[in-house]
Scaffold this motif. Structure first.
Motif, PDB file in Angstrom:
ATOM      1  N   ARG A 260      15.055 -13.265  42.720  1.00 47.79           N
ATOM      2  CA  ARG A 260      15.881 -14.635  42.863  1.00 47.79           C
ATOM      3  C   ARG A 260      17.212 -14.499  43.466  1.00 47.79           C
ATOM      4  N   ASP A 261      17.945 -13.841  42.614  1.00 52.11           N
ATOM      5  CA  ASP A 261      19.569 -13.758  42.843  1.00 52.11           C
ATOM      6  C   ASP A 261      19.743 -12.104  42.955  1.00 52.11           C
ATOM      7  N   PHE A 262      20.288 -11.846  44.340  1.00 50.21           N
ATOM      8  CA  PHE A 262      20.700 -10.476  44.638  1.00 50.21           C
ATOM      9  C   PHE A 262      21.860  -9.825  43.809  1.00 50.21           C
ATOM     10  N   ASN A 263      22.440 -10.535  43.096  1.00 49.17           N
ATOM     11  CA  ASN A 263      23.501 -10.153  42.259  1.00 49.17           C
ATOM     12  C   ASN A 263      23.002  -9.222  40.856  1.00 49.17           C
ATOM     13  N   ASP A 264      21.576  -9.715  40.724  1.00 47.95           N
ATOM     14  CA  ASP A 264      20.957  -9.269  39.524  1.00 47.95           C
ATOM     15  C   ASP A 264      20.582  -7.619  39.602  1.00 47.95           C
ATOM     16  N   ASP A 265      20.979  -6.956  38.625  1.00 50.61           N
ATOM     17  CA  ASP A 265      20.957  -5.618  38.736  1.00 50.61           C
ATOM     18  C   ASP A 265      19.586  -5.030  39.017  1.00 50.61           C
ATOM     19  N   ASP A 266      18.574  -5.587  38.630  1.00 46.67           N
ATOM     20  CA  ASP A 266      17.276  -5.457  38.918  1.00 46.67           C
ATOM     21  C   ASP A 266      16.600  -5.813  40.154  1.00 46.67           C
ATOM     22  N   ASN A 267      17.293  -6.786  40.881  1.00 44.52           N
ATOM     23  CA  ASN A 267      17.065  -7.182  42.102  1.00 44.52           C
ATOM     24  C   ASN A 267      17.885  -6.887  43.353  1.00 44.52           C
ATOM     25  N   LYS A 268      18.364  -5.807  43.527  1.00 40.53           N
ATOM     26  CA  LYS A 268      19.447  -5.738  44.560  1.00 40.53           C
ATOM     27  C   LYS A 268      18.846  -6.057  45.964  1.00 40.53           C
ATOM     28  N   PHE A 269      19.820  -6.803  46.864  1.00 42.97           N
ATOM     29  CA  PHE A 269      19.219  -7.192  48.111  1.00 42.97           C
ATOM     30  C   PHE A 269      18.488  -5.893  48.751  1.00 42.97           C
ATOM     31  N   GLU A 270      19.288  -4.814  48.740  1.00 41.24           N
ATOM     32  CA  GLU A 270      18.778  -3.533  49.558  1.00 41.24           C
ATOM     33  C   GLU A 270      17.332  -3.161  48.875  1.00 41.24           C
ATOM     34  N   ASN A 271      16.921  -3.253  47.631  1.00 39.52           N
ATOM     35  CA  ASN A 271      15.757  -2.947  47.227  1.00 39.52           C
ATOM     36  C   ASN A 271      14.698  -4.017  47.729  1.00 39.52           C
ATOM     37  N   TRP A 272      15.096  -5.385  47.511  1.00 33.53           N
ATOM     38  CA  TRP A 272      14.411  -6.460  47.720  1.00 33.53           C
ATOM     39  C   TRP A 272      13.797  -6.556  49.300  1.00 33.53           C
TER      40      TRP A 272
END
Length: 358
Positions: A260-272
């Motif tokens: 949902r949010d790319f500032n989440d440590d588990d969901n960084k933009f690069e990984n998504w």
């Protein structure tokens, strides 16, 4: 004597034609024994009952299909927002409270749009409207053209319509943990809708993006506006099939809904972005950054159990050129696409399209 015993119980050969013998086998005939007559009558009765049941089932399914389509068509006629062909890029949508000269304009609250007010009177859970322009049936009605809701959880609107009544096709709704309000929206919002098979309602026709890149080039844009926006459009950046159960991909399942949010440590933009890119059946030259906003359309696929068909799109910015985007779409080679293990086990490493009913 031995020969007589061998042949004494043989019936006289029936030299009648095949059709007559076939009819005699199923239809009571002169000379039949009682048990034969009973068998044939029972068989004929079962055929009649089966035919009647099949006809009633067909009528029921047809009526159900038309009833479901009729409901949403009435909603569209009454509430569909009519936007022009211009894309709106303003951070605050040009509302009365928006001051373009203010360097902090992007932090100002969005204004509730007039088109949304009648919908909110009918259901306060309405969060926006989604449409794929130009993607129509023979009568000119868009396949994807719906109000979007947000329930208390991701089950609430699975089988409820705009009026919160039971509706087999369910509603189109966003992930309940996402934010889409007057302050803005979550970086990536998942939008859910059923795949209804032959009924064709809800998100069924998203499966047509399995056809190939030529279809994508025809319908590359998704209109998606919150009740605080007008004229916002998204360009498709990825289409892929994904498993939801870990055992279907060697014990792993990428939880795309949770991004949902790319500032989440588990969901960084690069990984998504790496995940949506390596799984995508198509490629493009669309520039994507963590500062952009995205939507992820998710529906079931009939191709395999627990499979989802997913389409990801980026909110257009003033720097995006739609013509350039369309020209840049390319079919990715099968060998470069990441398919779940159980897809590979059934279909190999290749794309499959079996029609929108599947």
């Amino acid at each position: 004597m031995a020969m007589f015993n061998e042949t004494a119980n043989l019936k006289e050969r029936d030299d009648s034609n095949f059709f007559l013998r076939f009819v005699k086998y199923f239809i009571p005939w002169k000379g039949d024994k009682t048990n034969e007559i009973v068998r044939k009558v029972a068989f004929c009765a079962s055929i009649v009952l089966f035919s009647m049941s099949l006809n009633e089932l067909s009528d029921y399914l047809g009526a159900s299909r038309e009833k479901q389509k009729s409901y949403i068509q009435k909603v569209v006629v009454e509430y569909e927002p009519k936007f022009d062909d211009n894309v709106n890029y303003d951070a605050n949508n040009g509302g009365d409270d928006y001051d373009a000269s203010n360097p902090e304009a992007s932090a100002q609250k969005l204004k509730l749009q007039d088109w949304a007010k009648p919908l909110l009177k009918r259901n306060k859970d309405v969060i926006g409207w989604i449409k794929i322009p130009g993607f129509t049936d023979y009568s000119g009605e868009e396949y994807i053209n719906f109000p979007v809701l947000k329930g208390e959880d991701n089950d609430y609107y699975l089988y409820k319509n705009l009026d919160k009544e039971y509706y087999e096709s369910g509603s189109i709704f966003i992930d309940s943990a996402s934010v889409m309000d007057e302050n803005g929206q979550t970086d990536n919002i998942t939008v859910f809708g059923h795949h209804m098979g032959y009924v064709g309602t809800s998100f069924t026709h998203l499966s047509e993006y399995e056809q190939g890149v030529d279809f994508l080039k025809k319908y590359p844009i998704i209109e998606f506006n919150s009740i605080y926006e007008s004229g916002r459009r998204y360009a498709i950046i990825s289409c892929f099939a994904i498993n939801t159960e870990p055992e279907d991909d060697g014990g792993d399942a990428w939880k795309y809904v949770g991004c949902r949010d790319f500032n989440d440590d588990d969901n960084k933009f690069e990984n998504w972005y790496d995940q949506v890119s390596k799984r995508s059946w198509y490629s493009s030259d669309i520039k994507c950054t963590e500062d952009d906003k995205y939507i992820t359309l998710s529906t079931c696929s009939k191709l395999l159990k627990d499979l989802r068909w997913v389409i990801v799109a980026k909110k257009l910015t003033a720097e995006d050129n739609i013509d350039h985007i369309v020209k840049s779409y390319k079919e990715r080679p099968d060998k470069e696409i990441y398919y779940p293990k159980y897809w590979r086990d059934h279909y190999g490493s290749k794309k499959i399209y079996q029609g929108w009913e599947y």
